[in-house]
Enzyme design. Sequence first.
Site, mmCIF file in Angstrom:
data_model
loop_
_atom_site.group_PDB
_atom_site.id
_atom_site.type_symbol
_atom_site.label_atom_id
_atom_site.label_comp_id
_atom_site.label_asym_id
_atom_site.label_seq_id
_atom_site.Cartn_x
_atom_site.Cartn_y
_atom_site.Cartn_z
ATOM 1 N N THR A 263 -11.271 2.084 -0.514
ATOM 2 C CA THR A 263 -9.994 1.568 0.210
ATOM 3 C C THR A 263 -9.761 2.299 1.531
ATOM 4 O O THR A 263 -10.466 3.244 1.988
ATOM 5 C CB THR A 263 -8.719 2.159 -0.690
ATOM 6 O OG1 THR A 263 -7.557 2.224 -0.070
ATOM 7 C CG2 THR A 263 -9.060 3.687 -1.040
ATOM 8 N N ASP A 264 -9.047 1.547 2.399
ATOM 9 C CA ASP A 264 -8.763 2.177 3.797
ATOM 10 C C ASP A 264 -7.822 3.481 3.712
ATOM 11 O O ASP A 264 -7.473 4.239 4.377
ATOM 12 C CB ASP A 264 -8.170 1.437 4.576
ATOM 13 C CG ASP A 264 -6.692 0.824 4.132
ATOM 14 O OD1 ASP A 264 -6.386 1.078 2.946
ATOM 15 O OD2 ASP A 264 -6.213 0.017 4.759
ATOM 16 N N GLU A 265 -7.109 3.788 2.285
ATOM 17 C CA GLU A 265 -6.216 4.724 2.206
ATOM 18 C C GLU A 265 -7.164 6.019 2.317
ATOM 19 O O GLU A 265 -6.284 7.236 2.383
ATOM 20 C CB GLU A 265 -5.704 4.682 0.692
ATOM 21 C CG GLU A 265 -4.726 3.562 0.621
ATOM 22 C CD GLU A 265 -3.609 3.441 -0.300
ATOM 23 O OE1 GLU A 265 -3.388 4.719 -0.919
ATOM 24 O OE2 GLU A 265 -3.097 2.498 -0.800
ATOM 25 N N LYS B 282 -10.516 8.534 -4.344
ATOM 26 C CA LYS B 282 -11.420 7.414 -3.988
ATOM 27 C C LYS B 282 -12.263 8.107 -2.818
ATOM 28 O O LYS B 282 -13.349 7.831 -2.504
ATOM 29 C CB LYS B 282 -10.354 6.092 -3.062
ATOM 30 C CG LYS B 282 -9.885 5.403 -4.385
ATOM 31 C CD LYS B 282 -10.947 4.552 -5.298
ATOM 32 C CE LYS B 282 -11.903 3.419 -4.642
ATOM 33 N NZ LYS B 282 -12.525 2.850 -5.558
ATOM 34 N N TYR C 141 -4.460 9.204 -5.917
ATOM 35 C CA TYR C 141 -5.159 8.111 -5.785
ATOM 36 C C TYR C 141 -6.274 8.147 -4.607
ATOM 37 O O TYR C 141 -7.450 7.992 -4.764
ATOM 38 C CB TYR C 141 -4.638 6.932 -5.841
ATOM 39 C CG TYR C 141 -5.282 5.487 -5.348
ATOM 40 C CD1 TYR C 141 -6.203 4.891 -6.371
ATOM 41 C CD2 TYR C 141 -5.163 4.870 -4.281
ATOM 42 C CE1 TYR C 141 -7.087 4.002 -5.637
ATOM 43 C CE2 TYR C 141 -6.034 3.827 -3.818
ATOM 44 C CZ TYR C 141 -6.730 3.306 -4.682
ATOM 45 O OH TYR C 141 -7.691 2.288 -4.258
HETATM 46 P P1 NAD Z 1 -7.222 -2.911 -10.892
HETATM 47 O O1 NAD Z 1 -6.311 -1.875 -11.328
HETATM 48 O O2 NAD Z 1 -6.744 -4.490 -10.875
HETATM 49 O O3 NAD Z 1 -8.511 -2.985 -11.972
HETATM 50 C C1 NAD Z 1 -9.179 -1.972 -12.345
HETATM 51 C C2 NAD Z 1 -10.419 -2.235 -13.365
HETATM 52 O O4 NAD Z 1 -11.080 -1.235 -13.679
HETATM 53 C C3 NAD Z 1 -9.343 -2.914 -14.717
HETATM 54 O O5 NAD Z 1 -10.264 -3.907 -15.206
HETATM 55 C C4 NAD Z 1 -9.955 -1.804 -15.789
HETATM 56 O O6 NAD Z 1 -9.872 -1.904 -16.943
HETATM 57 C C5 NAD Z 1 -11.098 -1.037 -14.857
HETATM 58 N N1 NAD Z 1 -11.187 0.123 -15.584
HETATM 59 C C6 NAD Z 1 -10.118 1.353 -15.122
HETATM 60 N N2 NAD Z 1 -10.803 2.480 -15.635
HETATM 61 C C7 NAD Z 1 -11.989 2.131 -15.992
HETATM 62 C C8 NAD Z 1 -13.092 3.056 -16.777
HETATM 63 N N3 NAD Z 1 -12.717 4.297 -17.018
HETATM 64 N N4 NAD Z 1 -14.133 2.305 -17.206
HETATM 65 C C9 NAD Z 1 -14.382 1.185 -16.930
HETATM 66 N N5 NAD Z 1 -13.402 0.237 -16.375
HETATM 67 C C10 NAD Z 1 -12.215 0.827 -16.014
HETATM 68 O O7 NAD Z 1 -7.936 -2.627 -9.489
HETATM 69 P P2 NAD Z 1 -8.208 -3.891 -8.244
HETATM 70 O O8 NAD Z 1 -6.885 -3.861 -7.530
HETATM 71 O O9 NAD Z 1 -8.844 -4.710 -8.682
HETATM 72 O O10 NAD Z 1 -9.120 -2.817 -7.411
HETATM 73 C C11 NAD Z 1 -10.553 -2.778 -7.772
HETATM 74 C C12 NAD Z 1 -11.409 -1.812 -6.654
HETATM 75 O O11 NAD Z 1 -10.941 -2.163 -5.427
HETATM 76 C C13 NAD Z 1 -10.771 -0.151 -6.980
HETATM 77 O O12 NAD Z 1 -11.896 0.477 -6.773
HETATM 78 C C14 NAD Z 1 -9.726 0.057 -5.705
HETATM 79 O O13 NAD Z 1 -9.882 1.253 -5.514
HETATM 80 C C15 NAD Z 1 -10.320 -0.902 -4.796
HETATM 81 N N6 NAD Z 1 -9.402 -1.380 -3.598
HETATM 82 C C16 NAD Z 1 -8.426 -1.831 -4.077
HETATM 83 C C17 NAD Z 1 -7.287 -2.757 -3.230
HETATM 84 C C18 NAD Z 1 -6.228 -3.209 -3.485
HETATM 85 O O14 NAD Z 1 -5.537 -3.632 -2.680
HETATM 86 N N7 NAD Z 1 -5.793 -3.692 -4.707
HETATM 87 C C19 NAD Z 1 -7.812 -2.581 -1.688
HETATM 88 C C20 NAD Z 1 -8.887 -2.007 -1.614
HETATM 89 C C21 NAD Z 1 -9.878 -1.343 -2.455
HETATM 90 O O1 DAU Z 2 -4.853 -0.167 1.325
HETATM 91 C C1 DAU Z 2 -5.422 -0.355 0.099
HETATM 92 C C2 DAU Z 2 -4.636 0.090 -1.193
HETATM 93 O O2 DAU Z 2 -3.718 -0.795 -1.338
HETATM 94 C C3 DAU Z 2 -5.587 0.134 -2.414
HETATM 95 O O3 DAU Z 2 -6.368 1.078 -2.152
HETATM 96 C C4 DAU Z 2 -4.628 0.192 -3.675
HETATM 97 O O4 DAU Z 2 -5.428 0.141 -4.681
HETATM 98 C C5 DAU Z 2 -3.574 -0.614 -3.910
HETATM 99 O O5 DAU Z 2 -2.507 -0.346 -4.787
HETATM 100 C C6 DAU Z 2 -2.648 -0.739 -2.465
HETATM 101 O O6 DAU Z 2 -1.944 0.689 -2.248
HETATM 102 P P1 DAU Z 2 -0.374 0.457 -1.776
HETATM 103 O O7 DAU Z 2 0.178 1.717 -2.045
HETATM 104 O O8 DAU Z 2 -0.437 0.345 -0.244
HETATM 105 O O9 DAU Z 2 -0.064 -0.759 -2.416
HETATM 106 P P2 DAU Z 2 1.383 -1.002 -3.166
HETATM 107 O O10 DAU Z 2 1.417 -2.596 -3.489
HETATM 108 O O11 DAU Z 2 1.545 -0.282 -4.398
HETATM 109 O O12 DAU Z 2 2.518 -0.791 -2.242
HETATM 110 C C7 DAU Z 2 2.464 -1.576 -0.830
HETATM 111 C C8 DAU Z 2 3.644 -0.922 -0.226
HETATM 112 O O13 DAU Z 2 4.916 -1.512 -0.524
HETATM 113 C C9 DAU Z 2 3.729 0.666 0.034
HETATM 114 O O14 DAU Z 2 3.988 1.006 1.484
HETATM 115 C C10 DAU Z 2 4.729 0.868 -0.939
HETATM 116 C C11 DAU Z 2 5.709 -0.335 -1.031
HETATM 117 N N1 DAU Z 2 6.463 -0.456 -2.289
HETATM 118 C C12 DAU Z 2 5.585 -0.698 -3.489
HETATM 119 C C13 DAU Z 2 6.187 -0.984 -4.591
HETATM 120 C C14 DAU Z 2 5.410 -1.077 -6.124
HETATM 121 C C15 DAU Z 2 7.695 -0.878 -2.227
HETATM 122 O O15 DAU Z 2 8.472 -0.507 -1.354
HETATM 123 N N2 DAU Z 2 8.316 -1.042 -3.610
HETATM 124 C C16 DAU Z 2 7.697 -1.149 -4.811
HETATM 125 O O16 DAU Z 2 8.309 -1.326 -5.783
#
Ligand code: NAD
Ligand code: DAU
Length: 350
Positions: free
Chosen positions: A129-131, A158, A154
């Site tokens: 992630t970019d975080e 990562k 989180y």
């Molecule tokens: P998600 O939470 O939707 O899915 C996570 C999956 O991992 C689920 O299917 C869960 O069952 C599985 N999992 C969790 N713990 C586990 C364990 N102990 N063993 C095996 N499986 C397990 O997550 P996502 O949003 O699909 O993100 C996937 C990946 O991409 C993550 O590594 C996240 O850090 C990264 N990422 C997400 C975003 C985003 O915006 N969602 C952006 C950048 C990077």
């Molecule tokens: O940048 C990549 C990341 O983006 C991933 O690594 C994470 O897995 C993914 O969850 C996401 O993180 P964020 O914290 O940015 O996503 P989230 O959707 O939780 O929140 C997006 C923005 O919206 C953040 O500034 C918080 C705000 N927010 C979120 C929720 C859930 C609100 O204002 N209200 C809300 O109820």
Amino acid sequence: MRIIVTGGAGFIGANFLNQLVPTLPEHSFVNVDKLTYAANLESLRAIDSLPNYVLRQVDITDMAQVDAVFDELDPDLVVHFAAESHVDRSILGPREFIRTNIEGTFNLLEACRKRWSRDDDRLFHHVSTDEVYGSLGDTGLFTESTAYDPSSPYSASKAASDHVVRAYHRTYGLPVKITNCSNNYGPMQFPEKLIPLMILNALERKPLPIYGEGLNVRDWLYVADHCDAIWTVIQKGRVGRTYNIGGNNEKRNIEVVDTLCQVLAEETGCRVGELFALKRFVTDRPGHDLRYAIDASRVREECGWEPKETFDTGIRKTVRWYLSNQDWVRDVRSGDYRKWIDLNYGSRTA
Ligand code: NAD
Ligand code: DAU
């Protein structure tokens, strides 16, 4: 090729498998997933009877389970998505994040190190992630050489996992690549994240909780573009290298919510004012990063990847997907989901 995809029942992993499994019958895909609250087998219905796909329920924090699945499958490629992924959950309960994201990644790396030799043509692709880079001010972009400065449990977990992946490359010569991506949105995202939460709350005329003043900026990328970027880096990226992935779509949270209200009003025929009236500014997220923005020039120049979707087209597709997949929505909004909503939003004051 035998490919292990960890976390393939989650949001991005399921989109990745749905994109690749039907189009690459010459490769076998094994989804290694614990099936936590974030997983949804409905997301895999279109591929679950294809001959080149299977699911193994495995907890990556359990080395014995990881060893067993590696012995059975002997993968050429591991694409590692599995993680605890929600920042707010990490603030309220960080332990699972440390275990899954750090120890789980370590177990997978160990499984590869024990079995792969330096000159094998294999690959561990780490999805990150970019975080990890922390927060930007009003200007500037994250590059691959930006110093790590994570804010939440989180993002710290990562960041730690990225460091361990790189250490395995430098120390043991393990073939690895890392992608650090910005915020994804699209079909099959669990409705704890901003965009699906807002869509579903608006449809039920529930409040739309906006943290702080809604001025935090995220760079939004449609999930299919992220999956395409990962596959492109796997094929064309350099071993040992990191690639930033982003959508060039910087938006303030308040703009995202307003756009969603407008698109929902157009798609459902309601008055947009009725949806705007649901907006509530609530207590901010502790340690809330102000702004993320990505310089994706390396992946563009070295691998030729560019996003295909604009924010406008991607948001409309996403809204339409949630409107026409109410069964999927019902499946994930179980009793546990309600408990989460009460825990996270119950004590936030307007
Ligand atoms: P998600 O939470 O939707 O899915 C996570 C999956 O991992 C689920 O299917 C869960 O069952 C599985 N999992 C969790 N713990 C586990 C364990 N102990 N063993 C095996 N499986 C397990 O997550 P996502 O949003 O699909 O993100 C996937 C990946 O991409 C993550 O590594 C996240 O850090 C990264 N990422 C997400 C975003 C985003 O915006 N969602 C952006 C950048 C990077
Ligand atoms: O940048 C990549 C990341 O983006 C991933 O690594 C994470 O897995 C993914 O969850 C996401 O993180 P964020 O914290 O940015 O996503 P989230 O959707 O939780 O929140 C997006 C923005 O919206 C953040 O500034 C918080 C705000 N927010 C979120 C929720 C859930 C609100 O204002 N209200 C809300 O109820």
